[in-house]
Write a protein that holds these residues in place. Structure first.
Motif, PDB file in Angstrom:
ATOM      1  N   THR A   1      48.415  42.657  15.398  1.00 18.29           N
ATOM      2  CA  THR A   1      48.130  41.701  14.339  1.00 18.29           C
ATOM      3  C   THR A   1      48.839  40.094  15.315  1.00 18.29           C
ATOM      4  OG1 THR A   1      47.100  42.240  11.828  1.00 18.29           O
ATOM      5  CG2 THR A   1      47.945  39.890  11.780  1.00 18.29           C
ATOM      6  N   VAL A   2      48.050  38.918  15.354  1.00 23.37           N
ATOM      7  CA  VAL A   2      49.203  37.858  15.815  1.00 23.37           C
ATOM      8  C   VAL A   2      48.771  36.731  14.836  1.00 23.37           C
ATOM      9  CG1 VAL A   2      49.316  36.728  18.353  1.00 23.37           C
ATOM     10  CG2 VAL A   2      49.056  38.944  17.987  1.00 23.37           C
TER      11      VAL A   2
ATOM     12  N   THR B   1      55.597  28.862  15.797  1.00 26.22           N
ATOM     13  CA  THR B   1      56.095  30.381  15.341  1.00 26.22           C
ATOM     14  C   THR B   1      54.630  31.474  15.986  1.00 26.22           C
ATOM     15  OG1 THR B   1      57.856  29.527  13.641  1.00 26.22           O
ATOM     16  CG2 THR B   1      57.525  31.558  14.112  1.00 26.22           C
ATOM     17  N   LEU B   2      55.161  32.392  16.611  1.00 20.10           N
ATOM     18  CA  LEU B   2      54.112  33.181  16.877  1.00 20.10           C
ATOM     19  C   LEU B   2      55.221  34.411  15.960  1.00 20.10           C
ATOM     20  CD1 LEU B   2      52.019  34.371  19.836  1.00 20.10           C
ATOM     21  CD2 LEU B   2      53.709  35.959  19.462  1.00 20.10           C
ATOM     22  N   ARG B   3      53.858  35.144  15.372  1.00 18.40           N
ATOM     23  CA  ARG B   3      54.690  36.745  14.805  1.00 18.40           C
ATOM     24  C   ARG B   3      53.626  37.995  15.136  1.00 18.40           C
ATOM     25  NH1 ARG B   3      57.751  37.122  10.902  1.00 18.40           N
ATOM     26  NH2 ARG B   3      56.769  39.223  10.115  1.00 18.40           N
TER      27      ARG B   3
ATOM     28  N   ALA C   1      48.242  29.601  22.749  1.00 20.35           N
ATOM     29  CA  ALA C   1      48.095  30.917  22.467  1.00 20.35           C
ATOM     30  C   ALA C   1      46.602  31.553  23.292  1.00 20.35           C
ATOM     31  CB  ALA C   1      47.830  31.835  20.705  1.00 20.35           C
ATOM     32  N   PRO C   2      47.253  32.091  24.882  1.00 14.19           N
ATOM     33  CA  PRO C   2      45.643  32.830  24.610  1.00 14.19           C
ATOM     34  C   PRO C   2      44.666  34.138  24.000  1.00 14.19           C
ATOM     35  CG  PRO C   2      47.642  33.680  25.461  1.00 14.19           C
ATOM     36  CD  PRO C   2      48.352  33.435  24.469  1.00 14.19           C
ATOM     37  N   VAL C   3      43.471  33.586  24.276  1.00 18.64           N
ATOM     38  CA  VAL C   3      42.705  34.390  23.454  1.00 18.64           C
ATOM     39  C   VAL C   3      41.679  34.797  24.641  1.00 18.64           C
ATOM     40  CG1 VAL C   3      40.529  34.486  21.549  1.00 18.64           C
ATOM     41  CG2 VAL C   3      42.461  33.346  21.277  1.00 18.64           C
ATOM     42  N   GLY C   4      41.312  35.507  24.137  1.00 20.00           N
ATOM     43  CA  GLY C   4      40.206  36.576  25.775  1.00 20.00           C
ATOM     44  C   GLY C   4      40.852  37.938  25.630  1.00 20.00           C
TER      45      GLY C   4
ATOM     46  N   GLY D   1      41.082  30.626  11.858  1.00 17.19           N
ATOM     47  CA  GLY D   1      42.398  29.597  13.115  1.00 17.19           C
ATOM     48  C   GLY D   1      43.424  30.694  13.804  1.00 17.19           C
ATOM     49  N   ASP D   2      43.967  30.530  12.479  1.00 15.51           N
ATOM     50  CA  ASP D   2      45.248  31.108  12.943  1.00 15.51           C
ATOM     51  C   ASP D   2      45.943  32.798  12.736  1.00 15.51           C
ATOM     52  OD1 ASP D   2      45.887  28.778  12.727  1.00 15.51           O
ATOM     53  OD2 ASP D   2      46.563  28.646  10.862  1.00 15.51           O
TER      54      ASP D   2
END
Length: 523
Positions: A276-277, A287-289, A228-231, A247-248
Motif C-alpha cells: 500500500t502507498v 509525504t509518501l508512505r 505520484a505516478p499511477v499506471g 484519492g490518497d
C-alpha cells in the motif's frame, strides 16, 4: 524515526571500545552483509558518507592512508538531540538481517572490536560522527587522532540518507538519483544466475537470513506538492502496477509484462504480495508512505521513489534492460546456430524427430552414412519397422556366413515369426550369445575393413575387423522391445558388416523399405 516505548535514548545499550582501524584512500566501509553488491560509490552521499546499498555505506576520512580510531554505540532508540563536539555528522538506513555490523578499512583493515558488532535485526539507522579529519600532509604530532563514532538504533521506516552537520570540507559531491534508481530496479529484477545447473546450489549466507523479520515502510518527503505516478511502471519482463484505491491510497503490485523483452522471461516476482502507498498532502509538504514492503527491498524501493517523485515518466533502468535483452537474444541466436550446425554434423542434416533424437541406439551413426534411410525407417509403422529389422539382420547373417549356423538360424527364424528370442540374446545385451559366437567352431572367420568417418574421428588408418563380430549385433538388435531401435540398429550393423560393399547394401535397403512402404499403403 521509530521509538522504543519507555526507552532512555541517552543511555546506549552497548558501546565498543575505541579501536584503531587502518584506512586507505580516505575510506572505510560499514556493512551488515559482507561482500554484498550495491550502488557505485560517488552516486549518492555527502563528504562524510556515501550510500552503497541496502547493507552498506562508505565513510570518508581525512587521512589518506593510516590509522583512525572508531567505535560503535547501539542505542535503544533515536537520539533526542545532536551530540556536540563533532565536526561532521551524517546518517543513513541499513538493512541488518542477521543483527551484525562491521566497520572495515577499504583494503581490508579490521579491528576485532569493530567486527560483527551486535545490532538490532531489521532496519537500523546509523549516524556517523567524525572529528579531526586531517590529511597526513597537514597533520602534526600535536593534533588529536581522527575519530569516527557510529550511533545505531532500530527503525521500521526506510528514510533517505541525510547530512545532520556539515563541516564544509571540500565541495558537495554531485548527486546521481537516476543512476541510483537504475541500480535499484535492476537489483529487484535480476537475471538468473549463470551458475551451471550441474553444480550444487550455494549454501545460504547466514548474514542474509531475514527469517521472522516484519515488513517495513518506505517514507519519502517533499516540501512542495508532487504528483505520484499511477499506471504501469515498465521493468523489462515484469512491470509494477500502481492502481488508485481512492484519492490518497495506491496499491503497488508486481506482475509479468504483457510483452517480455528477454528470450527467457523472468517467472519469479520480486514480491508476491501487493503493498500500500499512502499519500499525504499538508501545509508542510508532501509525504509518501509505501507500507508493508520486504525489508531487504526497502532501500531499492526508496531510491526508485526518489526518482519517480522528482522525474515523472522517466525510467532510466529500461535502457540497460533493453541492452541486456538484446545481448541475451543474440546469445540465444548464436547458441541456436551452433546447435543447428552441431546437429547437422551429427545427423547429416536437420535434426530428425524428437523420438529418434531420444533413442539409445545407433541412430546418429546411421544418419551419418545415410540420413534419408534413417528418416524412412522412422516413418514406418511399428510392425513394418520390425520387418525391416528382420530383413537387415538376415542380410547381415548372410554376408557374414552365419545364416546357416543352426542356433543362429533358429534365432533369426524366431524373430521373423514374431516369437521371443532365446534368453542368451535378450539378457545382458546378448553377451552369452556373443560369447558362443566367438567359441563356435562352425562359425567362419573373415574380416572387413572399418573406415572411420573423417568428420568424426579425423583421418586414420583402415582397421580390419572380424566380420562375424561386426554382423552379429544386427541379430541381437532384434531383441529390443522398441521396433524403431531394433530396425535402426539392425540396419546400421548390417551396413557395417558389408565392409566396402556398404553402399550396395544401403541401396538394397532403400529398395526394400520402399517395397515395405508400398505394401503398407496398399494394406
Amino acid at each position: 524515526m521509530d521509538d522504543l516505548p519507555g526507552a532512555d535514548h541517552r543511555t546506549p545499550r552497548s558501546v565498543t571500545d575505541w579501536a584503531r582501524l587502518f584506512v586507505t584512500y580516505c575510506q572505510y566501509g560499514v556493512s551488515t552483509v559482507p561482500g554484498a553488491s550495491g550502488v557505485e560509490i560517488y552516486t549518492l552521499g555527502d563528504n562524510l558518507l556515501h550510500i552503497g546499498g541496502p547493507n552498506q555505506f562508505t565513510g570518508f576520512c581525512g587521512i589518506h592512508t593510516g590509522w583512525i580510531e572508531a567505535r560503535v554505540r547501539v542505542l535503544p532508540g533515536p537520539p533526542t538531540e545532536t551530540d556536540v563536539g563533532w565536526d561532521a555528522i551524517s546518517e543513513a538506513t541499513l538493512w541488518s538481517p542477521s543483527g551484525r555490523l562491521s566497520v572495515i578499512g577499504l583494503m581490508g583493515g579490521t579491528a576485532e572490536a569493530l567486527t560483527d558488532v551486535a545490532v538490532p535485526r531489521g532496519l537500523i539507522r546509523v549516524r556517523v560522527h567524525a572529528r579531526d579529519r586531517l590529511h597526513e600532509t597537514v597533520r602534526t604530532d600535536d593534533d588529536p587522532p581522527e575519530r569516527h563514532e557510529l550511533h545505531i538504533w532500530a527503525v521500521s521506516e526506510e528514510r533517505p540518507w541525510r547530512t545532520v552537520l556539515a563541516d564544509r570540507k571540500g565541495r558537495d559531491p554531485e548527486q546521481k538519483p537516476a543512476k541510483a534508481a537504475e541500480w535499484a530496479m535492476l537489483s529487484l529484477v535480476p537475471r538468473p544466475s549463470g551458475r551451471p545447473a550441474i553444480l550444487p546450489p550455494l549454501p545460504p549466507d547466514p548474514y542474509e537470513d531475514d527469517t521472522g523479520l516484519s515488513r517495513v515502510a518506505v517514507v519519502r518527503y517533499r516540501p512542495t506538492p508532487v504528483e505520484a505516478p499511477v499506471g504501469v511502471l515498465p521493468a523489462g519482463d515484469l512491470e509494477v502496477r500502481l492502481e488508485r484505491v481512492d484519492g490518497d491510497i495506491l496499491t503497488w503490485s508486481w506482475a509479468a509484462a504483457d510483452e517480455p523483452i528477454f528470450p527467457h522471461p523472468l517467472a519469479t516476482l520480486p514480491d508476491d504480495e501487493a503493498s500500500t502507498v499512502r499519500l499525504a498532502f499538508g501545509p508542510d509538504g508532501f509525504t509518501l508512505r509505501h507500507e508493508t514492503v520486504l525489508g531487504r527491498q526497502a532501500f531499492a524501493l526508496g531510491l526508485i521513489w526518489d526518482h519517480l517523485l522528482d522525474t515523472a515518466g522517466s525510467y532510466p533502468w529500461m535502457e540497460t534492460l533493453r541492452e541486456q535483452a538484446t545481448a541475451a537474444t543474440a546469445l540465444v541466436e548464436r547458441n541456436r546456430r551452433w546447435q543447428a550446425e552441431r546437429d547437422a554434423e551429427r545427423w547429416g542434416g536437420a535434426p530428425p524427430s524428437d523420438r529418434v533424437r531420444g533413442l539409445r541406439s545407433q541412430a546418429q551413426s546411421l544418419a551419418r552414412i545415410d540420413r534419408p534411410l534413417l528418416d524412412r525407417i522412422d516413418a514406418l509403422p511399428a510392425a513394418r519397422q520390425r520387418e525391416a529389422a528382420c530383413w537387415a539382420a538376415r542380410r547381415a547373417m548372410r554376408v557374414a556366413g552365419l545364416e546357416q549356423i543352426g542356433w543362429i538360424a533358429d534365432a533369426l527364424a524366431d524373430a521373423e515369426a514374431d516369437r521371443p528370442l532365446p534368453r542368451s540374446f535378450t539378457e545382458q545385451h546378448g553377451a552369452v550369445a556373443f560369447k558362443r559366437l566367438m567359441s563356435d567352431p562352425e562359425v567362419p572367420h573373415t574380416t572387413v575393413p572399418i573406415r572411420p568417418d573423417p568428420k568424426t574421428f579425423g583421418t586414420g588408418d583402415v582397421t580390419e575387423m572380424l566380420q562375424q563380430s561386426v554382423a552379429f549385433p544386427a541379430l541381437i538388435a532384434l531383441a529390443d522391445d522398441d521396433p524403431l531401435v531394433a530396425a535402426v540398429d539392425a540396419v546400421y550393423n548390417a551396413a557395417i558388416a558389408h565392409g566396402d560393399d556398404r553402399d550396395r547394401f544401403l541401396t538394397d535397403a532403400h529398395i526394400a523399405l520402399h517395397e515395405v512402404i508400398s505394401a503398407t499403403h496398399e494394406g
